[in-house]
Motif scaffolding. Structure first.
Motif, short mmCIF file in Angstrom:
data_model
loop_
_atom_site.label_atom_id
_atom_site.label_comp_id
_atom_site.label_asym_id
_atom_site.label_seq_id
_atom_site.Cartn_x
_atom_site.Cartn_y
_atom_site.Cartn_z
N LEU A 32 -16.40 69.82 -66.01
CA LEU A 32 -16.33 68.77 -66.05
C LEU A 32 -16.66 67.52 -64.55
O LEU A 32 -17.50 67.19 -64.70
N SER A 33 -17.92 68.55 -64.09
CA SER A 33 -18.60 68.52 -63.25
C SER A 33 -19.55 67.27 -63.21
O SER A 33 -20.19 66.28 -62.27
N ALA A 34 -20.49 68.56 -64.21
CA ALA A 34 -21.21 67.41 -64.87
C ALA A 34 -21.18 65.69 -65.59
O ALA A 34 -21.86 64.80 -65.61
N ALA A 39 -21.57 60.36 -64.74
CA ALA A 39 -21.48 59.19 -64.72
C ALA A 39 -21.36 58.11 -63.16
O ALA A 39 -21.68 56.42 -62.94
N VAL A 40 -21.53 58.68 -62.06
CA VAL A 40 -21.76 58.21 -60.86
C VAL A 40 -23.46 57.37 -60.98
O VAL A 40 -23.49 56.74 -60.67
N GLN A 41 -24.60 58.70 -61.69
CA GLN A 41 -25.46 58.31 -62.02
C GLN A 41 -25.77 56.41 -62.37
O GLN A 41 -26.37 55.66 -61.79
N GLU A 42 -24.99 56.47 -63.33
CA GLU A 42 -24.80 55.30 -64.10
C GLU A 42 -24.54 53.99 -63.66
O GLU A 42 -24.85 53.29 -63.72
N LYS A 245 -30.33 51.54 -71.35
CA LYS A 245 -30.42 53.10 -71.24
C LYS A 245 -32.31 53.70 -71.83
O LYS A 245 -32.85 51.81 -72.08
N ARG A 246 -32.78 54.34 -70.87
CA ARG A 246 -34.11 54.67 -70.40
C ARG A 246 -35.04 54.80 -72.04
O ARG A 246 -34.29 55.11 -73.25
N TRP A 247 -35.69 53.85 -72.40
CA TRP A 247 -36.13 53.70 -73.72
C TRP A 247 -35.69 53.13 -74.93
O TRP A 247 -35.64 53.16 -75.61
N GLY A 248 -34.32 52.34 -74.27
CA GLY A 248 -34.07 51.53 -75.31
C GLY A 248 -32.70 52.72 -76.01
O GLY A 248 -32.14 52.27 -77.49
N GLN A 249 -32.87 53.85 -76.02
CA GLN A 249 -31.89 55.02 -76.91
C GLN A 249 -30.79 55.60 -76.11
O GLN A 249 -30.36 55.92 -74.71
N ILE A 250 -29.24 55.53 -77.41
CA ILE A 250 -27.93 55.34 -77.03
C ILE A 250 -28.11 57.08 -75.80
O ILE A 250 -27.23 56.61 -75.52
N GLU A 251 -28.90 58.10 -76.14
CA GLU A 251 -28.31 59.21 -75.40
C GLU A 251 -28.98 59.15 -74.07
O GLU A 251 -28.08 60.25 -73.41
N GLN A 252 -30.02 57.80 -74.33
CA GLN A 252 -30.07 58.75 -72.50
C GLN A 252 -29.93 58.05 -71.66
O GLN A 252 -28.75 56.92 -71.71
N PRO A 253 -29.82 57.94 -70.66
CA PRO A 253 -29.20 57.78 -68.81
C PRO A 253 -29.81 55.82 -69.06
O PRO A 253 -30.49 55.36 -69.47
N ILE A 254 -28.22 55.41 -68.13
CA ILE A 254 -28.89 53.83 -67.63
C ILE A 254 -30.00 53.77 -66.74
O ILE A 254 -30.17 54.95 -66.06
#
Length: 268
Positions: A32-34, A39-42, A245-254
């Motif tokens: 859960l910490s991950a 979430a904090v980063q995004e 998202k990075r490179w516009g890819q849904i799996e990547q972070p904001i």
């Protein structure tokens, strides 16, 4: 509902934080910490990029249940939202997929979040989770019981779904908007394309706006730097994730740079 009151601007950009898989989901990774750290980063990236609100969504819990989520999901999302409330001052919304609006409302009421997104508030939709029925009656009664001033933004003919029953194509959207507002008591309506990452047509947005009257209409999917100015000619705000998202890819972070570019593109 006045969007300016909630988001401090008449045409808000609402960014979405797609949570990593939560406890009991098929892809839960055991930390859960991950989930909280991502979430904090995004959320910070969205805030620094200039959005006006954030939705927290258990997007990566797919495949979703059409019924109530496990209590562990509610608990995990509450932990995440409570943490984000300490870091950002933006209005926060909750979307518990696929359609657990009651849990979303409970999380919002207990964390001080300002709004929720409901995929199916009224009507009946055939989805990849099966047939989902709207339950505005119980949701709005629950909001009153909680004494929570939590706004409800509801999808109309939500993406990844089709309405059950034959509806005249030329009036279906307008009728659904009217029902969602006047019979479902939604504070705002959301119009999307047929799937994640696909925009609604400008014609559909115009029909929704005409039917909604003074109630805000938001773009719910597919907004990009290239099309946002056109979409906003018939909308009052936008909910966006994939193109940020990075490179516009849904799996990547904001990507905060993409967020800034998107917000700048809205200033037309």
């Amino acid at each position: 509902m006045e969007l300016t009151t909630l988001f401090k601007t008449p045409n808000p950009v609402i960014g979405v934080v797609h949570l990593l898989p939560l406890p009991t989901s098929a892809r839960w990774q055991g930390s859960l910490s991950a989930v909280v750290e991502r979430a904090v980063q995004e959320a910070v990236a969205l805030d620094s990029g200039g959005v006006h609100g954030i939705i927290i969504e258990n997007f990566f819990d797919a495949p979703f249940t059409k019924k109530s989520v496990d209590p562990a999901v509610v608990s995990a999302m509450t932990v995440v939202v409570s943490r984000l409330r300490q870091l950002v001052t933006l209005p926060i919304g909750i979307n518990v997929l696929r359609n657990d609006a009651r849990s979303g409302l409970a999380i919002a009421a207990c964390t001080g979040a300002e709004f929720i997104r409901v995929n199916v508030l009224t009507g009946v939709m055939a989805t990849d989770q099966g047939v989902i029925e709207g339950d505005a009656h119980n949701l709005m009664r629950y909001r009153r019981e909680l004494g929570a001033d939590v706004k409800v933004l509801a999808d109309v003919l939500v993406k990844h779904a089709a309405p059950v029953g034959a509806l005249p194509a030329d009036t279906a959207l307008a009728d659904a908007v009217a029902d969602t507002i006047h019979r479902g008591l939604a504070d705002g309506v959301i119009v999307s394309g047929v799937a994640t990452g696909q925009p609604p047509s400008r014609e559909d947005l115009a029909r929704a706006k005409a039917a909604a009257g003074a109630t805000p209409v938001l773009v719910g999917s597919g907004a990009t730097v290239g099309n946002i100015a056109g979409l906003m000619q018939s909308a009052d705000g936008v909910i966006v994730s994939s193109s940020l998202k990075r490179w516009g890819q849904i799996e990547q972070p904001i990507d905060p740079n993409r967020v800034g570019q998107f917000v700048d593109a809205l200033a037309f």
